[in-house]
Each structure stands twice: as C-alpha cells, then as structure tokens.
Design an enzyme around this catalytic site. Structure first.
Site, PDB file in Angstrom:
ATOM      1  N   GLY A 194     -21.634  17.253  -3.073  1.00 32.05           N
ATOM      2  CA  GLY A 194     -21.978  16.374  -2.478  1.00 32.05           C
ATOM      3  C   GLY A 194     -21.873  15.902  -3.870  1.00 32.05           C
ATOM      4  O   GLY A 194     -22.083  14.727  -4.425  1.00 32.05           O
TER       5      GLY A 194
ATOM      6  N   ILE B 243     -19.368  20.823   2.358  1.00 29.52           N
ATOM      7  CA  ILE B 243     -19.850  19.660   1.414  1.00 29.52           C
ATOM      8  C   ILE B 243     -21.549  19.626   1.323  1.00 29.52           C
ATOM      9  O   ILE B 243     -21.668  19.107   2.735  1.00 29.52           O
ATOM     10  CB  ILE B 243     -19.087  18.642   1.504  1.00 29.52           C
ATOM     11  N   CYS B 244     -22.264  20.210   1.132  1.00 18.19           N
ATOM     12  CA  CYS B 244     -23.726  19.731   1.060  1.00 18.19           C
ATOM     13  C   CYS B 244     -24.103  18.973  -0.745  1.00 18.19           C
ATOM     14  O   CYS B 244     -23.317  19.352  -1.509  1.00 18.19           O
ATOM     15  CB  CYS B 244     -24.737  20.680   1.144  1.00 18.19           C
ATOM     16  N   GLY B 245     -25.034  19.124  -0.917  1.00 19.35           N
ATOM     17  CA  GLY B 245     -25.777  18.790  -1.947  1.00 19.35           C
ATOM     18  C   GLY B 245     -25.527  19.595  -3.267  1.00 19.35           C
ATOM     19  O   GLY B 245     -24.401  19.021  -4.281  1.00 19.35           O
TER      20      GLY B 245
ATOM     21  N   GLY C 185     -23.328  22.674  -3.146  1.00 22.50           N
ATOM     22  CA  GLY C 185     -22.125  23.400  -2.128  1.00 22.50           C
ATOM     23  C   GLY C 185     -23.073  24.524  -1.714  1.00 22.50           C
ATOM     24  O   GLY C 185     -21.968  25.894  -0.986  1.00 22.50           O
TER      25      GLY C 185
END
Length: 153
Positions: free
Chosen positions: A107, A63-65, A67
């Site tokens: 996220g 999960i990042c800003g 994806g």
C-alpha cells in the site's frame, strides 16, 4: 473470476484502486477491506486467504504497508500460495511457476500504473504446470505438512 480483496488502514486506498481495476476487468469482488489498525493485518489476511481455501473466492489480493506482512500471514494457511510482488515480471513468475492463489501488494508503494500491470499480469498468467514445477510444488506441500522435502521424488 471471484477475487477477495483485503487491505488494512495503510492498504485501504490502494485496495480501492485495485477494486476499480478488478471491476473494469469484469471480476466479482469479495470486499474484505476494513478499518482495523495496522497491527491487526493477520486477521484480514487470514479471512481473505481462508475464503480462497474454502473456495468462496477463486483468488485473493491482499494489501498492507509492504505486502510482506500479509504474505507471511496468508502463507500460514495450508493450500495457500501467496506472493508479494512489486513488478509485473514477479507476478508473472508467481503464477506461471508457482500457481499462486494470493497476490500481496504494498500500500505504501502502490503506484497505479505499476500496480495495474501487476494485477493484470497475475490474473492473466496461467500456471504452466511443467513436471519440474509440479515437483517443486509437491516439495512445498510436503514442507507445509511438516515433512522433509527431500522425501519427495
């Protein structure tokens, strides 16, 4: 199932919610979340995806800003099939058609109700393994190994 989970600063809160979902479903969690800066997401994407490749985890959720950043990073590792999914149908297709072993989520747009459905769908959908899908995966593996996919029958 043993699931590695990794989130950067932007994805950390969403990763906590994802861990709660995985715990509820009875999965073992390999927690790889970190407080590293947002621009160091390749480091944790690499570590989590490598844990899948090395069979220390069965699958991973990153999960990042958006994806997308984690997805691109994870897909650089041979043997990893990562997909950024924003709807449950995408998670279903990523598993049933492509046998993905890494799910990437945003996220920033992590909405618990939708993310819960995406995670459940991805975890519960088997690879259907049709001849067509197997042929497509062989072509993708050829590209991964530096070959022309046209050479795969």
């Amino acid at each position: 199932m043993k699931i590695a989970i990794a989130g950067n600063q932007i994805g950390k809160q969403a990763a906590e919610a994802a861990k709660a979902i995985l715990t509820e479903l009875g999965h073992e969690i390999v927690d790889m979340c970190t407080d590293i800066s947002d621009d160091e997401y390749p480091d944790i994407a690499y570590a989590a995806a490598l844990s899948v490749k090395e069979k220390k985890a069965d699958r991973a959720i990153l999960i990042c800003g958006s994806g997308i950043c984690m997805c691109i990073s994870a897909n650089k590792i041979p043997g990893i099939m990562a997909a950024a999914c924003y709807e449950p149908i995408e998670a279903h297709l990523a598993r049933s058609s492509l046998n993905t072993n890494v799910l990437c989520l945003s996220g920033r747009w992590f909405v618990k109700g939708v993310a819960d459905k995406i995670i459940r769908e991805w975890l519960n959908t088997p690879f259907t393994g049709s001849k067509r899908q197997e042929r497509i995966l062989k072509k993708i593996q050829a590209i991964e190994q530096g070959y022309n996919p046209h050479q795969v029958g």
